[in-house]
Design a protein around this motif. Structure first.
Motif, PDB file in Angstrom:
ATOM      1  N   THR A  25       7.199 -21.104 -76.072  1.00 35.27           N
ATOM      2  CA  THR A  25       7.063 -20.485 -74.761  1.00 35.27           C
ATOM      3  C   THR A  25       8.113 -19.388 -74.613  1.00 35.27           C
ATOM      4  N   LYS A  26       7.889 -18.501 -73.657  1.00 33.16           N
ATOM      5  CA  LYS A  26       8.881 -17.482 -73.321  1.00 33.16           C
ATOM      6  C   LYS A  26       9.096 -17.540 -71.824  1.00 33.16           C
ATOM      7  N   PRO A  27      10.289 -17.806 -71.350  1.00 37.02           N
ATOM      8  CA  PRO A  27      11.439 -18.161 -72.171  1.00 37.02           C
ATOM      9  C   PRO A  27      11.235 -19.506 -72.860  1.00 37.02           C
ATOM     10  N   ALA A  28      12.112 -19.806 -73.790  1.00 37.71           N
ATOM     11  CA  ALA A  28      11.989 -21.014 -74.602  1.00 37.71           C
ATOM     12  C   ALA A  28      12.123 -22.279 -73.753  1.00 37.71           C
ATOM     13  N   SER A  29      11.510 -23.333 -74.244  1.00 35.32           N
ATOM     14  CA  SER A  29      11.686 -24.658 -73.654  1.00 35.32           C
ATOM     15  C   SER A  29      12.513 -25.497 -74.609  1.00 35.32           C
ATOM     16  N   GLU A  30      13.210 -26.453 -74.051  1.00 32.39           N
ATOM     17  CA  GLU A  30      14.013 -27.368 -74.862  1.00 32.39           C
ATOM     18  C   GLU A  30      13.470 -28.780 -74.708  1.00 32.39           C
ATOM     19  N   TYR A  31      13.741 -29.613 -75.695  1.00 30.53           N
ATOM     20  CA  TYR A  31      13.324 -31.013 -75.666  1.00 30.53           C
ATOM     21  C   TYR A  31      14.584 -31.864 -75.548  1.00 30.53           C
ATOM     22  N   ILE A  32      14.692 -32.556 -74.410  1.00 29.24           N
ATOM     23  CA  ILE A  32      15.873 -33.369 -74.132  1.00 29.24           C
ATOM     24  C   ILE A  32      15.415 -34.675 -73.494  1.00 29.24           C
ATOM     25  N   ASP A  33      15.784 -35.790 -74.114  1.00 23.97           N
ATOM     26  CA  ASP A  33      15.481 -37.118 -73.567  1.00 23.97           C
ATOM     27  C   ASP A  33      14.003 -37.295 -73.224  1.00 23.97           C
ATOM     28  N   GLY A  34      13.131 -36.850 -74.124  1.00 26.89           N
ATOM     29  CA  GLY A  34      11.698 -37.054 -73.935  1.00 26.89           C
ATOM     30  C   GLY A  34      11.029 -36.082 -72.989  1.00 26.89           C
ATOM     31  N   GLN A  35      11.775 -35.134 -72.465  1.00 21.55           N
ATOM     32  CA  GLN A  35      11.234 -34.184 -71.493  1.00 21.55           C
ATOM     33  C   GLN A  35      11.274 -32.753 -72.043  1.00 21.55           C
ATOM     34  N   VAL A  36      10.297 -31.962 -71.646  1.00 23.66           N
ATOM     35  CA  VAL A  36      10.251 -30.545 -71.973  1.00 23.66           C
ATOM     36  C   VAL A  36      10.858 -29.800 -70.788  1.00 23.66           C
ATOM     37  N   LEU A  37      11.955 -29.103 -71.049  1.00 23.43           N
ATOM     38  CA  LEU A  37      12.683 -28.413 -69.983  1.00 23.43           C
ATOM     39  C   LEU A  37      12.748 -26.921 -70.276  1.00 23.43           C
ATOM     40  N   PRO A  38      12.227 -26.082 -69.378  1.00 29.98           N
ATOM     41  CA  PRO A  38      12.277 -24.641 -69.613  1.00 29.98           C
ATOM     42  C   PRO A  38      13.681 -24.087 -69.399  1.00 29.98           C
ATOM     43  N   LYS A  39      14.059 -23.151 -70.258  1.00 30.69           N
ATOM     44  CA  LYS A  39      15.308 -22.418 -70.044  1.00 30.69           C
ATOM     45  C   LYS A  39      15.013 -21.291 -69.063  1.00 30.69           C
ATOM     46  N   PRO A  40      15.971 -20.926 -68.227  1.00 33.89           N
ATOM     47  CA  PRO A  40      15.725 -19.804 -67.322  1.00 33.89           C
ATOM     48  C   PRO A  40      15.663 -18.488 -68.102  1.00 33.89           C
ATOM     49  N   MET A  41      14.902 -17.568 -67.581  1.00 32.05           N
ATOM     50  CA  MET A  41      14.796 -16.250 -68.199  1.00 32.05           C
ATOM     51  C   MET A  41      16.139 -15.544 -68.064  1.00 32.05           C
ATOM     52  N   PRO A  42      16.703 -15.028 -69.174  1.00 37.31           N
ATOM     53  CA  PRO A  42      17.994 -14.344 -69.101  1.00 37.31           C
ATOM     54  C   PRO A  42      17.913 -13.113 -68.197  1.00 37.31           C
ATOM     55  N   GLN A  43      19.004 -12.884 -67.477  1.00 39.04           N
ATOM     56  CA  GLN A  43      19.100 -11.718 -66.610  1.00 39.04           C
ATOM     57  C   GLN A  43      20.117 -10.748 -67.208  1.00 39.04           C
ATOM     58  N   GLY A  44      20.415  -9.685 -66.498  1.00 34.65           N
ATOM     59  CA  GLY A  44      21.231  -8.598 -67.026  1.00 34.65           C
ATOM     60  C   GLY A  44      22.569  -9.002 -67.619  1.00 34.65           C
ATOM     61  N   LYS A  45      23.420  -9.658 -66.845  1.00 33.64           N
ATOM     62  CA  LYS A  45      24.756 -10.008 -67.334  1.00 33.64           C
ATOM     63  C   LYS A  45      24.661 -10.926 -68.544  1.00 33.64           C
ATOM     64  N   HIS A  46      23.779 -11.902 -68.450  1.00 35.65           N
ATOM     65  CA  HIS A  46      23.556 -12.840 -69.549  1.00 35.65           C
ATOM     66  C   HIS A  46      23.169 -12.079 -70.809  1.00 35.65           C
ATOM     67  N   SER A  47      22.215 -11.174 -70.676  1.00 35.62           N
ATOM     68  CA  SER A  47      21.693 -10.427 -71.816  1.00 35.62           C
ATOM     69  C   SER A  47      22.766  -9.544 -72.450  1.00 35.62           C
ATOM     70  N   VAL A  48      23.552  -8.862 -71.633  1.00 37.17           N
ATOM     71  CA  VAL A  48      24.616  -7.999 -72.159  1.00 37.17           C
ATOM     72  C   VAL A  48      25.626  -8.830 -72.943  1.00 37.17           C
ATOM     73  N   ILE A  49      26.091  -9.918 -72.370  1.00 45.22           N
ATOM     74  CA  ILE A  49      27.093 -10.750 -73.053  1.00 45.22           C
ATOM     75  C   ILE A  49      26.516 -11.302 -74.352  1.00 45.22           C
ATOM     76  N   GLN A  50      25.284 -11.790 -74.315  1.00 48.47           N
ATOM     77  CA  GLN A  50      24.650 -12.355 -75.510  1.00 48.47           C
ATOM     78  C   GLN A  50      24.534 -11.303 -76.619  1.00 48.47           C
ATOM     79  N   THR A  51      24.084 -10.115 -76.269  1.00 39.18           N
ATOM     80  CA  THR A  51      23.895  -9.055 -77.262  1.00 39.18           C
ATOM     81  C   THR A  51      25.229  -8.583 -77.837  1.00 39.18           C
ATOM     82  N   GLU A  52      26.189  -8.291 -76.956  1.00 37.88           N
ATOM     83  CA  GLU A  52      27.485  -7.789 -77.424  1.00 37.88           C
ATOM     84  C   GLU A  52      28.219  -8.824 -78.278  1.00 37.88           C
TER      85      GLU A  52
END
Length: 187
Positions: A20-47
């Motif tokens: 999925t986009k954004p990605a989902s994670e599997y934790i304790d038997g549940q499928v949990l979506p990650k939030p869509m990255p926003q500007g600050k998140h994206s800049v820090i991740q890329t840099e």
């Protein structure tokens, strides 16, 4: 957005689901979506990924991967940045980087998004540490704070601009300060 099923599913069942986009994670038997990255998140991740790779990859010390699915210890998580020491990067029979990573990263880095649960992210970092990860970072852009997690040690908080952040031994020459992260947001 993927909704959590009403009943738990197995890790094997989860891994058969389409990505999925954004990605989902599997934790304790549940499928949990990650939030869509926003500007600050994206800049820090890329840099941060760029700096880690420019320092470690050319010397074959390690490599940073953004949004890489790591499946281990009955969880399938997608850290914002996963750093693996060179010798631990999974490879396929041809010697190329494998598609599936079934080990914990050596260094897991999460960047807190505005609507993301700090508890959930912290649990993922602790899960990694319990499965061999050397260090975890939780970067909180809203508070301009970086939390550093080490196995079997007390959490350390970095919020002063001049503080140099600790890195795992294989990456200890990076010399990143707290101010570096917030400076990226002004460039």
């Amino acid at each position: 957005m993927v909704q959590s099923p009403s009943k738990p599913i197995t890790l094997t069942e989860f891994l058969k689901l389409p990505e999925t986009k954004p990605a989902s994670e599997y934790i304790d038997g549940q499928v949990l979506p990650k939030p869509m990255p926003q500007g600050k998140h994206s800049v820090i991740q890329t840099e941060l990924s760029t700096i880690v790779n420019s320092s470690l990859k050319s010397q074959r010390i390690g490599r940073a991967f953004a949004e890489l699915r790591c499946t281990f210890g009955e969880r399938s998580i997608v850290p914002d940045v996963s750093v693996f020491s060179w010798a631990r990067i999974p490879r396929d029979p041809t010697g190329e980087i494998a598609n599936s990573f079934s080990i914990a990263p050596d260094w897991t880095i999460e960047i807190l998004s505005p609507d993301q649960s700090q508890t959930k992210v912290t649990k993922n970092i602790l899960h990694c540490l319990n499965h061999g990860t050397q260090m975890g970072w939780l970067i909180d852009p809203a508070e301009q704070t970086i939390f550093v997690y080490l196995p079997q040690q007390q959490l350390t908080v970095f919020d002063e601009p001049a503080q140099i952040l600790p890195c795992p031994a294989f990456a200890n020459h990076l010399n990143l300060t707290v101010a570096t992260f917030w400076g990226w947001l002004s460039e």
